[in-house]
Design an enzyme around this catalytic site. Structure first.
Site, PDB file in Angstrom:
ATOM      1  N   ARG A  70       0.839  -1.209   0.000  1.00  0.00           N
ATOM      2  CA  ARG A  70       0.000   0.000   0.000  1.00  0.00           C
ATOM      3  C   ARG A  70       0.869   1.251   0.000  1.00  0.00           C
ATOM      4  O   ARG A  70       0.450   2.311  -0.470  1.00  0.00           O
ATOM      5  CB  ARG A  70      -0.940  -0.008   1.214  1.00  0.00           C
ATOM      6  CG  ARG A  70      -1.867   1.217   1.271  1.00  0.00           C
ATOM      7  CD  ARG A  70      -3.109   0.948   2.108  1.00  0.00           C
ATOM      8  NE  ARG A  70      -2.806   0.407   3.405  1.00  0.00           N
ATOM      9  CZ  ARG A  70      -2.508   1.147   4.490  1.00  0.00           C
ATOM     10  NH1 ARG A  70      -2.457   2.467   4.402  1.00  0.00           N
ATOM     11  NH2 ARG A  70      -2.266   0.561   5.646  1.00  0.00           N
ATOM     12  N   TYR A 123     -15.494  14.375 -17.026  1.00  0.00           N
ATOM     13  CA  TYR A 123     -15.986  13.012 -16.846  1.00  0.00           C
ATOM     14  C   TYR A 123     -17.060  12.998 -15.762  1.00  0.00           C
ATOM     15  O   TYR A 123     -16.933  13.678 -14.729  1.00  0.00           O
ATOM     16  CB  TYR A 123     -14.826  12.090 -16.479  1.00  0.00           C
ATOM     17  CG  TYR A 123     -15.257  10.712 -16.061  1.00  0.00           C
ATOM     18  CD1 TYR A 123     -16.024   9.911 -16.904  1.00  0.00           C
ATOM     19  CD2 TYR A 123     -14.930  10.211 -14.807  1.00  0.00           C
ATOM     20  CE1 TYR A 123     -16.438   8.653 -16.511  1.00  0.00           C
ATOM     21  CE2 TYR A 123     -15.334   8.951 -14.408  1.00  0.00           C
ATOM     22  CZ  TYR A 123     -16.091   8.175 -15.266  1.00  0.00           C
ATOM     23  OH  TYR A 123     -16.511   6.928 -14.875  1.00  0.00           O
ATOM     24  N   ASP A 195      -6.814  17.064 -16.487  1.00  0.00           N
ATOM     25  CA  ASP A 195      -6.947  15.672 -16.876  1.00  0.00           C
ATOM     26  C   ASP A 195      -6.487  15.533 -18.333  1.00  0.00           C
ATOM     27  O   ASP A 195      -7.073  16.126 -19.236  1.00  0.00           O
ATOM     28  CB  ASP A 195      -8.411  15.238 -16.725  1.00  0.00           C
ATOM     29  CG  ASP A 195      -8.617  13.750 -16.927  1.00  0.00           C
ATOM     30  OD1 ASP A 195      -7.955  13.176 -17.825  1.00  0.00           O
ATOM     31  OD2 ASP A 195      -9.442  13.160 -16.211  1.00  0.00           O
ATOM     32  N   LYS A 220      -7.567   3.980 -19.977  1.00  0.00           N
ATOM     33  CA  LYS A 220      -7.904   4.356 -21.346  1.00  0.00           C
ATOM     34  C   LYS A 220      -6.724   4.124 -22.306  1.00  0.00           C
ATOM     35  O   LYS A 220      -6.300   2.997 -22.491  1.00  0.00           O
ATOM     36  CB  LYS A 220      -8.383   5.806 -21.359  1.00  0.00           C
ATOM     37  CG  LYS A 220      -9.446   6.140 -20.300  1.00  0.00           C
ATOM     38  CD  LYS A 220     -10.680   5.270 -20.386  1.00  0.00           C
ATOM     39  CE  LYS A 220     -11.848   5.763 -19.550  1.00  0.00           C
ATOM     40  NZ  LYS A 220     -11.666   5.730 -18.094  1.00  0.00           N
TER      41      LYS A 220
END
Length: 405
Positions: A70, A123, A195, A220
């Protein structure tokens, strides 16, 4: 030094001082951040599928650079180093999804009483988190048309911490002048977060245009194969990296080693895929623009796009995304999407498979209808993600579907 906090995996080929020479994007997308495995010589970065890492001693804790996945993982770190080089940033954190990356930025940089300016077309998940969660925790949000710098400037207040842009915007493909917004945020001494998912660092370089933080949904184009969920945040300042890395470890917004490994492989062909997909997207857009059953088409590569000149100036390519509206409104659009062959009706984008999406019921369903309509996300809007199939076949499939309306 802990690689999760800015350390390095560099050894072998990429660790040699020779790599400091100026190299082209294609060389960097293949080689950056990765070196042959020092144990076996494997040319691909191993998948370190381990939760924890054994330490030599209490006094030498973290001597090997890792303790718990983590906090940091060698496979994930290799991807982070590659993305840092490709974007031209200082460092990168990888996350479990594009939304996890966005949430990490908000958690790291905002507190109750702060204010942000967010693009009115982004988005749907970004809009939803800002509208339903940031506001719940005392952060005020102004949705503004970032294609108009004067509107952004007027929206900034003394308590504003950042401006969040997305360009080209999902799904309408309107384009924001990144340099103009960066000049405004610099003047007000606040951050510009953008973004860069749609154009990727191959076509668009936000740091060179003054941005401070660059977000990616690696799901993507960076992956490109519909195989993973992932996200990344690239920064231009070590202090920002420290804050975002702390938010990631605290909230557990981490990327898995397997996802990082798959994304490492997909990213090696980014430029080749983008060039082919973008060329096909232009051909599809030109075809649709001339079709009598199509009301309008938005694609930054078309001369008819309102920000075509800006797009050509601030990016080296126009991308693989196209949006349009069929004459006859929502029912005609639905019929097209339900009957078209070859184009898969699905919610992702950027993959080698061509996809067709209805934003209103899929990616942007969380946005209230009045806000959607005001932002140009109409009920009949169709979004295309153009893949690697032969463009003649893609156009023929659209022709058959349009003829059937």
């Amino acid at each position: 030094m802990n690689p999760a906090e800015g350390g390095s995996l560099h050894n072998g080929w990429w660790g040699d001082p020779w790599h400091n020479r100026v190299m082209g994007f294609r060389t960097k997308q293949v080689r950056a951040g990765v070196s042959p495995d020092p144990v076996t010589g494997a040319i691909l970065t191993p998948i370190y599928q381990s939760t924890t890492f054994v330490q030599e001693s209490v006094d030498d804790y973290m001597g090997r650079g890792y303790s718990y996945s983590r906090a940091g993982n060698p496979t994930v770190r290799a991807l982070e180093e590659k993305l840092t080089v490709l974007e031209g940033g200082v460092d990168t954190t990888a996350h479990g999804s594009g939304m996890a990356a966005t949430v990490a930025v908000f958690l790291a940089l905002l507190r109750a009483g702060d204010h942000i300016v967010l693009g009115d077309v982004v988005y749907g998940g970004t809009y939803r988190f800002a509208d339903q969660f940031l506001t719940k925790f005392g952060v005020d949000v102004t949705f503004a048309d970032t294609t108009k710098p004067e509107v952004v400037s007027a929206a900034i207040r003394p308590e504003t911490q950042l401006v969040f842009t997305e360009t080209p915007a999902n799904p309408t493909l309107k384009v924001t002048d990144l340099a103009a917004i960066s000049a405004i945020t610099a003047e007000h001494q606040i951050l510009h977060v953008t973004d860069n998912t749609f154009l990727t660092p191959y076509y668009q370089r936000p740091f060179e245009l003054g941005a401070d933080v660059v977000i990616h949904s690696t799901t993507k184009f960076l992956d490109g194969h519909n195989a993973t969920l992932g996200g990344a945040v690239v920064v231009n300042d070590p202090g920002l990296q420290e804050k975002i890395a702390f938010a990631r470890i605290s909230a557990g917004l981490v990327m898995s080693p397997m996802v990082a490994w798959l994304t490492l492989q997909g990213s090696k062909t980014l430029s080749e895929r983008m060039d082919r997909q973008s060329a096909s997207a232009l051909a599809v857009a030109e075809y649709l623009e001339a079709h009598p059953k199509v009301d309008y088409v938005n694609y930054p590569g078309l001369a008819s796009h309102p920000q075509h000149e800006l797009s050509a100036r601030q990016a080296t390519g126009f991308g693989a995304m196209v949006c349009f509206e069929v004459a006859g409104g929502i029912e005609s659009g639905k019929r097209l999407m339900d009957t078209v062959r070859l184009w898969s009706l699905a919610e992702n984008l950027g993959s080698v498979e061509s996809l067709i999406t209805h934003p209103v019921t899929m990616t942007h369903a969380a946005i209230p209808r009045p806000d959607r309509i005001a932002a140009g996300i109409t009920d009949g809007l169709v979004r295309l993600s153009v893949g690697l199939e032969d463009v003649e076949d893609l156009i023929e499939a659209l022709t058959d579907a349009l003829d059937a309306i």
